[in-house]
Design an enzyme around this catalytic site. Structure first.
Site, PDB file in Angstrom:
ATOM      1  N   GLU A 102       9.635   2.644  10.834  1.00  0.00           N
ATOM      2  CA  GLU A 102      10.621   3.717  10.627  1.00  0.00           C
ATOM      3  C   GLU A 102       9.830   5.009  10.593  1.00  0.00           C
ATOM      4  O   GLU A 102       8.916   5.159   9.783  1.00  0.00           O
ATOM      5  CB  GLU A 102      11.396   3.523   9.313  1.00  0.00           C
ATOM      6  CG  GLU A 102      12.413   2.402   9.344  1.00  0.00           C
ATOM      7  CD  GLU A 102      13.517   2.579  10.372  1.00  0.00           C
ATOM      8  OE1 GLU A 102      13.717   3.699  10.867  1.00  0.00           O
ATOM      9  OE2 GLU A 102      14.164   1.577  10.709  1.00  0.00           O
ATOM     10  N   GLU A 155       8.966  17.277  14.782  1.00  0.00           N
ATOM     11  CA  GLU A 155       9.366  17.164  13.383  1.00  0.00           C
ATOM     12  C   GLU A 155       8.510  18.102  12.530  1.00  0.00           C
ATOM     13  O   GLU A 155       7.289  18.070  12.605  1.00  0.00           O
ATOM     14  CB  GLU A 155       9.183  15.720  12.896  1.00  0.00           C
ATOM     15  CG  GLU A 155       9.727  15.535  11.492  1.00  0.00           C
ATOM     16  CD  GLU A 155       9.528  14.124  10.955  1.00  0.00           C
ATOM     17  OE1 GLU A 155       8.412  13.596  11.062  1.00  0.00           O
ATOM     18  OE2 GLU A 155      10.500  13.560  10.426  1.00  0.00           O
ATOM     19  N   GLN A 212       1.044  19.945   3.798  1.00  0.00           N
ATOM     20  CA  GLN A 212       2.412  20.001   4.325  1.00  0.00           C
ATOM     21  C   GLN A 212       2.905  21.456   4.357  1.00  0.00           C
ATOM     22  O   GLN A 212       3.582  21.872   5.293  1.00  0.00           O
ATOM     23  CB  GLN A 212       3.334  19.126   3.474  1.00  0.00           C
ATOM     24  CG  GLN A 212       4.771  19.059   3.966  1.00  0.00           C
ATOM     25  CD  GLN A 212       4.921  18.481   5.373  1.00  0.00           C
ATOM     26  OE1 GLN A 212       4.383  17.428   5.669  1.00  0.00           O
ATOM     27  NE2 GLN A 212       5.630  19.180   6.251  1.00  0.00           N
ATOM     28  N   LYS A 248       0.847  -1.192   0.000  1.00  0.00           N
ATOM     29  CA  LYS A 248       0.000   0.000   0.000  1.00  0.00           C
ATOM     30  C   LYS A 248       0.888   1.249   0.000  1.00  0.00           C
ATOM     31  O   LYS A 248       1.453   1.631   1.020  1.00  0.00           O
ATOM     32  CB  LYS A 248      -0.901   0.015   1.245  1.00  0.00           C
ATOM     33  CG  LYS A 248      -1.882   1.169   1.210  1.00  0.00           C
ATOM     34  CD  LYS A 248      -1.953   1.812   2.569  1.00  0.00           C
ATOM     35  CE  LYS A 248      -1.911   3.288   2.676  1.00  0.00           C
ATOM     36  NZ  LYS A 248      -1.896   4.175   1.593  1.00  0.00           N
ATOM     37  N   GLY A 258       2.621   5.575  12.990  1.00  0.00           N
ATOM     38  CA  GLY A 258       3.460   4.457  13.449  1.00  0.00           C
ATOM     39  C   GLY A 258       3.017   3.940  14.807  1.00  0.00           C
ATOM     40  O   GLY A 258       2.974   2.721  15.036  1.00  0.00           O
ATOM     41  N   GLY A 285       6.672   6.013   8.011  1.00  0.00           N
ATOM     42  CA  GLY A 285       5.772   7.160   7.982  1.00  0.00           C
ATOM     43  C   GLY A 285       5.910   7.968   9.249  1.00  0.00           C
ATOM     44  O   GLY A 285       6.970   7.973   9.894  1.00  0.00           O
ATOM     45  N   SER A 286       4.841   8.647   9.621  1.00  0.00           N
ATOM     46  CA  SER A 286       4.918   9.567  10.757  1.00  0.00           C
ATOM     47  C   SER A 286       4.813   8.822  12.090  1.00  0.00           C
ATOM     48  O   SER A 286       4.368   7.677  12.145  1.00  0.00           O
ATOM     49  CB  SER A 286       3.778  10.583  10.647  1.00  0.00           C
ATOM     50  OG  SER A 286       2.553   9.889  10.729  1.00  0.00           O
ATOM     51  N   CYS A 330      13.289  11.991   6.246  1.00  0.00           N
ATOM     52  CA  CYS A 330      13.306  11.629   7.668  1.00  0.00           C
ATOM     53  C   CYS A 330      14.687  11.849   8.256  1.00  0.00           C
ATOM     54  O   CYS A 330      14.844  12.036   9.459  1.00  0.00           O
ATOM     55  CB  CYS A 330      12.889  10.178   7.831  1.00  0.00           C
ATOM     56  SG  CYS A 330      13.816   9.107   6.729  1.00  0.00           S
TER      57      CYS A 330
END
Ligand code: NAD
Length: 475
Positions: free
Chosen positions: A245, A377, A326, A170, A228, A223-224, A279
């Site tokens: 991650e 972040e 974003q 996905k 996560g 992802g974020s 990242c």
């Protein structure tokens, strides 16, 4: 319209979604299928049905197939790099570079398919033989973010297939184009029906179905942090193997004894290339007081010379932000930083010939490590400078974060470099190099809030994509 690939067939989704170019919002790349829950369950069922055959498949066949996929990705790197730059907004050179890297990674795992080693161990009991073998996990759900639209899918799909797993992939909603093109190549190179399935669609629908299905044995997620954490809870509740991650707040330490030119080059590269949407991007420059003013002056000058523009235009060094949401997040952090008393250089909305999400690189100075801009972040072309008096303070500040993905130091001192490599609390450490930029044949991943589970890339990924079995035999 680009379809999903399920059980060996290209199929329409329940709905479709337009893939929009962030450099020019009037440019619609294509419509992409969007699956619903039922279609995702079909893909999972197809993968489950194909697994008994694929796990027994000849390793030379798997290696040959992955070698062909990797070679084709590299052969098509100019075209796929352009597609990637068009849908994600990184520059054409960065897009082509990412595609080549994806191809190299896939070719590496072609070799790894032949290296699934076991072990024979003497028993403490006389007349007993022990073998330790690695077996595939089964159906692996692969959930990827938008910022590396082909490299991250490649570094998850290739080891999953190499080690005998079936895949339900996905990709991120924002960048289905590169994922679709990679899937097309995998299909063309002869992956058996059901072994590889592409299910484009929303995280809350397709992703959620992958997380909750009892027929998915392992989930690899990039992802974020928020998503996560949800993946972690959901998989833990169902006793599924998972790997995460996530984000970073990566420090770049600049010591007084650093070469200023090197420090500025690696800092610009780490913080602003790929529009800061990595990242591993540097977001905190931790600068010793003796070089602080010269570093800030040289950075401001170098930043203002960077060309921000359409990702496909010659001479562009920094492409647009990926989308409006974003961009809104980046702008809101610029406000937060100002409100916290930091001084801002850059960070201006820019108009270009085409309508896109253009933001100039932003640098906050006069900041401290407790500010939100230094703790959360941001994921855009925004970085801060934190002034410190000596190495010990620099190391403390570098490690004082919830994240632990990448860190770097610029210094000409072997003593500081070795100490930093030993005591930095991140999974990747760089000396006189940007925080971003890694090799594909060695492990990648972070610590603390950045990562969870087995390492990705290199031979280490065998840990996630296989389970060990210990077999005892009476001789
Ligand atoms: P995101 O968390 O919004 O989405 C990641 C993926 O999860 C997407 O495919 C999304 O559709 C899916 N998803 C969303 N909700 C879900 C749910 N409920 N269940 C299952 N899946 C769901 O992240 P993003 O915005 O695409 O990517 C940016 C983030 O990725 C940043 O935080 C960045 O630091 C991180 N990232 C980390 C690494 C790394 O290796 N550490 C690499 C690249 C990006």
């Amino acid at each position: 319209m680009k379809q999903n690939y399920i059980g060996g067939q290209w199929v329409d989704g329940a709905t479709t979604r337009a893939n929009i170019n962030p450099s020019d919002v009037s440019d619609i790349i294509s419509e992409y299928a969007h699956a619903d829950e039922a279609q995702t369950l079909e893909a999972i069922a197809a993968a489950k049905a194909a697994f008994p055959g694929w796990r027994q498949s000849n390793v030379q066949m798997r290696a040959d197939m992955l070698e062909a996929v990797g070679a084709k990705v590299i052969e098509r790197s100019a075209e796929l790099g352009e597609l990637l730059a068009r849908e994600e907004g990184k520059t054409l050179a960065e897009g082509i570079g990412e595609v080549i890297r994806a191809g190299q990674t896939i070719k590496f795992y072609a070799g790894e398919a032949l290296r699934i080693h076991g072990m024979r161990v003497p028993s403490i009991r006389p007349g007993v033989d022990i073998e330790i073998v690695r077996e595939p996990m089964g159906v692996v759900g692969i959930i990827t973010p938008w910022n590396f639209p082909i490299a991250i899918p490649a570094w998850k799909i290739a080891p999953a297939l190499a080690f005998g797993n079936c895949v339900v992939f996905k990709p991120a909603d924002l960048v289905p184009g590169s994922a679709w093109a990679l899937s097309e190549i995998i299909v063309e190179c002869g992956v058996p029906d059901g072994v590889f399935n592409l299910v484009m669609g929303r995280g809350s629908v397709v992703g959620e179905t992958i997380l909750t299905s009892p027929d998915v044995n392992a989930v690899t997620f990039t992802g974020s942090v928020d998503t996560g954490s949800h993946v972690a809870v959901s998989c833990a509740q169902r006793n599924k193997k998972f790997q995460l991650e996530m984000g970073g707040k990566n420090p770049m330490v600049v010591m007084d004894d650093a070469d200023l030119g090197t420090a500025v080059n690696v800092s610009l590269n780490g913080a602003y290339f790929s529009t800061g949407q990595k990242c591993t991007a540097s977001s905190r420059f931790i600068v010793q007081e003796g070089i602080h003013d010269r570093f800030v002056g040289a950075m401001s000058e170098a930043m203002s010379a960077l060309t921000v523009g359409h990702a496909l235009k010659d001479g562009t060094q920094i492409g647009p932000v990926v989308d409006q949401s974003q961009l809104d997040q980046d702008l809101s952090y610029l406000e937060i930083g100002r409100g916290e008393g930091a001084k801002l250089t850059g960070g201006e909305l820019l108009n270009r010939e085409t309508e896109g999400f253009y933001l100039s690189p932003a640098l906050f100075t006069e900041t401290d490590n407790s500010m939100r801009i230094n703790r959360e972040e941001i994921f855009g072309p925004v970085a801060s400078v934190i002034r410190v008096k000596d190495y010990d303070e620099a190391l403390d500040v570098a490690n004082d974060t919830d994240f632990g993905l990448s860190s770097a130091i610029c210094t000409s001192s072997l003593k500081y470099a070795s100490d930093f490599k030993q005591n930095s609390s991140s999974g990747l450490v760089m000396v006189n190099l940007p925080t971003a930029g890694v090799d594909y044949h060695v492990p990648f991943g972070g610590r603390k809030g950045s990562s969870h589970g087995a390492r990705e890339m290199g031979p280490h990924s065998v840990e996630f994509y296989t389970a060990t079995k210990t077999a005892y035999t009476a001789a």
